[in-house]
Design an enzyme around this catalytic site. Structure first.
Site, PDB file in Angstrom:
ATOM      1  N   TYR A   1     166.209 -77.289 -49.404  1.00  0.00           N
ATOM      2  CA  TYR A   1     165.950 -78.693 -49.085  1.00  0.00           C
ATOM      3  C   TYR A   1     166.775 -79.652 -49.946  1.00  0.00           C
ATOM      4  CZ  TYR A   1     163.200 -78.117 -53.297  1.00  0.00           C
ATOM      5  OH  TYR A   1     162.821 -77.821 -54.575  1.00  0.00           O
ATOM      6  N   GLY A   2     167.517 -79.122 -50.923  1.00  0.00           N
ATOM      7  CA  GLY A   2     168.194 -79.985 -51.890  1.00  0.00           C
ATOM      8  C   GLY A   2     169.658 -79.668 -52.070  1.00  0.00           C
ATOM      9  N   THR A   3     170.044 -79.428 -53.312  1.00  0.00           N
ATOM     10  CA  THR A   3     171.462 -79.265 -53.648  1.00  0.00           C
ATOM     11  C   THR A   3     172.052 -77.940 -53.190  1.00  0.00           C
ATOM     12  OG1 THR A   3     170.993 -78.383 -55.857  1.00  0.00           O
ATOM     13  CG2 THR A   3     171.221 -80.786 -55.651  1.00  0.00           C
ATOM     14  N   LEU A   4     171.228 -77.019 -52.684  1.00  0.00           N
ATOM     15  CA  LEU A   4     171.742 -75.743 -52.159  1.00  0.00           C
ATOM     16  C   LEU A   4     172.119 -75.824 -50.679  1.00  0.00           C
ATOM     17  CD1 LEU A   4     169.286 -73.308 -53.935  1.00  0.00           C
ATOM     18  CD2 LEU A   4     171.769 -73.300 -54.186  1.00  0.00           C
TER      19      LEU A   4
ATOM     20  N   GLU B   1     167.408 -71.794 -60.258  1.00  0.00           N
ATOM     21  CA  GLU B   1     166.202 -72.619 -60.199  1.00  0.00           C
ATOM     22  C   GLU B   1     165.246 -72.377 -61.367  1.00  0.00           C
ATOM     23  OE1 GLU B   1     166.401 -74.946 -58.302  1.00  0.00           O
ATOM     24  OE2 GLU B   1     167.276 -74.406 -56.384  1.00  0.00           O
TER      25      GLU B   1
END
Length: 163
Positions: A10-13, A85
């Site tokens: 959902y983010g920087t990945l 993470e």
């Protein structure tokens, strides 16, 4: 842990975001884009601090149905993602239902499919983080927050709340 795992990013990945290189790097294992989806339950997705780090707070029922990407990864890739993470010391990886609404080619799925995916949540956070604006779909460059700062510059302890 053997075999393949579904991971919801959902983010920087996500593709096009700063840490996608970790998801896409064959030296850290294999990953295959499966499709796009969103969380079945609402969660607060916030961007915190001058580092503009996206955090999915582990608070069910508050926030948005967060959008992201579903990847099938092997054991090695999952271990690499856990390292990035800081699981389980910072983020916690938890199985979560995701409504997949588009396939790997971007074709809409009718009907949609619910997939159980690993999702990285921040379970312990500073109380003021719950009052930040909630996002449905994170992008690292936005008028709503400063640009994301690469991980080498970040001290994650500044976000974690110890009770």
């Amino acid at each position: 842990m053997t075999g393949k795992h579904l991971v919801f990013s959902y983010g920087t990945l996500k593709s096009g975001e700063p840490n996608f290189k970790v998801m896409n790097d064959p030296k850290t294992g294999s990953s295959t884009f499966v499709g796009s989806g969103e969380t079945v339950k609402k969660f607060p997705l916030v961007v915190a601090s001058e580092y503009a780090v996206p955090f999915l707070l582990l608070v069910e029922g508050k926030g948005e149905n967060v959008q992201g990407e579903i990847y099938e990864v092997d054991d090695s890739k999952l271990a690499s993602l856990d390292e990035l993470e800081c699981h389980p010391d910072f983020y916690h990886r938890k199985k979560t239902d995701i409504v997949m609404y588009a396939d790997h080619l971007g074709n809409r799925l009718i009907p949609t499919i619910v997939k159980e995916c690993w999702v990285y949540f921040l379970p312990h956070y500073k109380p003021e983080m719950i009052d930040l604006p909630y996002l449905k779909n994170y992008t690292s460059i936005s008028d709503d927050h400063p640009p994301y700062v690469e991980r080498a510059s970040i001290s994650f302890s500044m976000f974690k709340y110890e009770s």
